[in-house]
Design a protein around this motif. Structure first.
Motif, PDB file in Angstrom:
ATOM      1  N   MET A 126       0.610  -0.972   0.083  1.00  0.00           N
ATOM      2  CA  MET A 126      -0.054   0.306  -0.063  1.00  0.00           C
ATOM      3  C   MET A 126       0.779   1.176   0.050  1.00  0.00           C
ATOM      4  SD  MET A 126      -3.159  -0.681   2.631  1.00  0.00           S
ATOM      5  CE  MET A 126      -4.142  -2.063   2.671  1.00  0.00           C
ATOM      6  N   LYS A 127       1.975   1.240   0.918  1.00  0.00           N
ATOM      7  CA  LYS A 127       2.718   2.482   0.943  1.00  0.00           C
ATOM      8  C   LYS A 127       3.509   2.586  -0.308  1.00  0.00           C
ATOM      9  CE  LYS A 127       3.585   1.995   6.207  1.00  0.00           C
ATOM     10  NZ  LYS A 127       4.462   1.465   6.923  1.00  0.00           N
ATOM     11  N   GLU A 128       4.048   1.462  -1.022  1.00  0.00           N
ATOM     12  CA  GLU A 128       4.758   1.672  -2.126  1.00  0.00           C
ATOM     13  C   GLU A 128       3.814   1.709  -3.443  1.00  0.00           C
ATOM     14  OE1 GLU A 128       7.271  -1.671  -2.132  1.00  0.00           O
ATOM     15  OE2 GLU A 128       8.274  -1.030  -0.681  1.00  0.00           O
ATOM     16  N   LYS A 129       2.557   1.791  -3.268  1.00  0.00           N
ATOM     17  CA  LYS A 129       1.593   1.827  -4.039  1.00  0.00           C
ATOM     18  C   LYS A 129       1.678   0.904  -5.439  1.00  0.00           C
ATOM     19  CE  LYS A 129       0.304   6.767  -3.672  1.00  0.00           C
ATOM     20  NZ  LYS A 129       0.628   6.582  -2.292  1.00  0.00           N
ATOM     21  N   ASP A 130       2.216  -0.294  -4.965  1.00  0.00           N
ATOM     22  CA  ASP A 130       2.442  -1.377  -5.911  1.00  0.00           C
ATOM     23  C   ASP A 130       1.000  -2.066  -6.286  1.00  0.00           C
ATOM     24  OD1 ASP A 130       3.091  -3.714  -7.249  1.00  0.00           O
ATOM     25  OD2 ASP A 130       4.764  -4.169  -6.258  1.00  0.00           O
ATOM     26  N   LYS A 131       0.170  -1.751  -7.254  1.00  0.00           N
ATOM     27  CA  LYS A 131      -1.150  -2.168  -7.537  1.00  0.00           C
ATOM     28  C   LYS A 131      -1.336  -3.858  -7.517  1.00  0.00           C
ATOM     29  CE  LYS A 131      -2.892   1.977  -9.052  1.00  0.00           C
ATOM     30  NZ  LYS A 131      -3.528   2.610 -10.188  1.00  0.00           N
ATOM     31  N   GLU A 132      -0.230  -4.187  -8.588  1.00  0.00           N
ATOM     32  CA  GLU A 132      -0.412  -5.729  -8.769  1.00  0.00           C
ATOM     33  C   GLU A 132      -0.193  -6.383  -7.521  1.00  0.00           C
ATOM     34  OE1 GLU A 132       2.118  -9.073 -11.455  1.00  0.00           O
ATOM     35  OE2 GLU A 132       2.070  -6.897 -11.942  1.00  0.00           O
ATOM     36  N   ARG A 133       0.840  -6.333  -6.835  1.00  0.00           N
ATOM     37  CA  ARG A 133       1.230  -7.020  -5.479  1.00  0.00           C
ATOM     38  C   ARG A 133      -0.014  -6.846  -4.435  1.00  0.00           C
ATOM     39  NH1 ARG A 133       5.237  -9.393  -3.135  1.00  0.00           N
ATOM     40  NH2 ARG A 133       5.679  -9.153  -0.951  1.00  0.00           N
ATOM     41  N   LEU A 134      -0.548  -5.440  -4.202  1.00  0.00           N
ATOM     42  CA  LEU A 134      -1.464  -5.329  -3.478  1.00  0.00           C
ATOM     43  C   LEU A 134      -2.593  -5.978  -3.837  1.00  0.00           C
ATOM     44  CD1 LEU A 134      -2.341  -3.527  -0.965  1.00  0.00           C
ATOM     45  CD2 LEU A 134      -3.293  -1.770  -2.696  1.00  0.00           C
ATOM     46  N   SER A 135      -3.225  -6.021  -5.055  1.00  0.00           N
ATOM     47  CA  SER A 135      -4.162  -7.097  -5.683  1.00  0.00           C
ATOM     48  C   SER A 135      -3.920  -8.314  -4.888  1.00  0.00           C
ATOM     49  CB  SER A 135      -4.305  -6.749  -7.035  1.00  0.00           C
ATOM     50  OG  SER A 135      -5.374  -7.752  -7.530  1.00  0.00           O
ATOM     51  N   THR A 136      -2.959  -9.055  -5.512  1.00  0.00           N
ATOM     52  CA  THR A 136      -2.584 -10.356  -4.991  1.00  0.00           C
ATOM     53  C   THR A 136      -2.705 -10.481  -3.494  1.00  0.00           C
ATOM     54  OG1 THR A 136      -1.189 -10.684  -7.049  1.00  0.00           O
ATOM     55  CG2 THR A 136      -1.104 -12.316  -5.174  1.00  0.00           C
ATOM     56  N   LEU A 137      -2.231  -9.825  -2.610  1.00  0.00           N
ATOM     57  CA  LEU A 137      -2.082  -9.913  -1.242  1.00  0.00           C
ATOM     58  C   LEU A 137      -3.536  -9.861  -0.692  1.00  0.00           C
ATOM     59  CD1 LEU A 137       1.072  -7.929  -0.452  1.00  0.00           C
ATOM     60  CD2 LEU A 137       0.696 -10.439  -0.315  1.00  0.00           C
ATOM     61  N   ARG A 138      -4.316  -8.972  -1.159  1.00  0.00           N
ATOM     62  CA  ARG A 138      -5.726  -9.181  -0.979  1.00  0.00           C
ATOM     63  C   ARG A 138      -6.547 -10.232  -1.143  1.00  0.00           C
ATOM     64  NH1 ARG A 138      -7.079  -2.723  -2.708  1.00  0.00           N
ATOM     65  NH2 ARG A 138      -6.315  -1.813  -0.368  1.00  0.00           N
TER      66      ARG A 138
END
Length: 152
Positions: A15-27
């Motif tokens: 979230m802090k790094e605004k890494d959308k792809e990684r954030l999506s997968t972690l969610r």
């Protein structure tokens, strides 16, 4: 640090790094864990899922994405196959290292010895020992055939 904490820490970092792809997968990982929590509560278990359950969930997610990537490739949708593969890499960060062929054979032999397995009827006992010790480190679909060959 347990698996949930590791995943939540990675989620906050993404979230802090605004890494959308990684954030999506972690969610997606968190959603799968929460689904399992809800199912466990429905069965009367309020303790929630343990790390071994999380490892099973992650292993299942990897397998699903591998199948999807293969299907996308066969359908000529390379960009979707690449997305699935990138999700696999993110999920695998939380899985323990996979055992190589020699380590797998050694683990199978040790489990057979530990359970005193003599025939194919003892395969369930052997698989139970392997799952208890090596969840997330072995492909149990492939291991089943190796156990059958040794006991059969």
């Amino acid at each position: 640090m347990d698996m949930r904490d590791r995943i939540n820490t990675a989620l906050k970092t993404a979230m802090k790094e605004k890494d959308k792809e990684r954030l999506s997968t972690l969610r997606l990982i968190n959603a799968a864990i929460k689904d399992r929590d809800i199912a466990a509560r429905g069965e009367g278990d309020d303790s929630g899922v343990e790390d071994s359950d999380v490892l099973q969930i992650l292993g299942k997610m990897v397998k699903q994405r591998q199948e999807s990537a293969k299907a996308f490739e066969e359908g000529g949708r390379i960009e979707l196959a690449d997305k699935e593969r990138s999700e696999i890499l993110i999920v695998e960060e939380f899985l323990p290292r996979q055992l190589d062929a020699k380590e797998t054979e050694t683990a199978i032999d040790a489990a057979i010895a530990e359970t005193n397995a003599e025939s194919i009827r003892d395969m369930g006992k052997v698989m139970g020992v392997l799952k208890a010790k090596y969840t997330g480190q072995l492909d149990f679909g492939a291991v089943g055939g190796k156990i059958k060959a040794k006991l059969g």
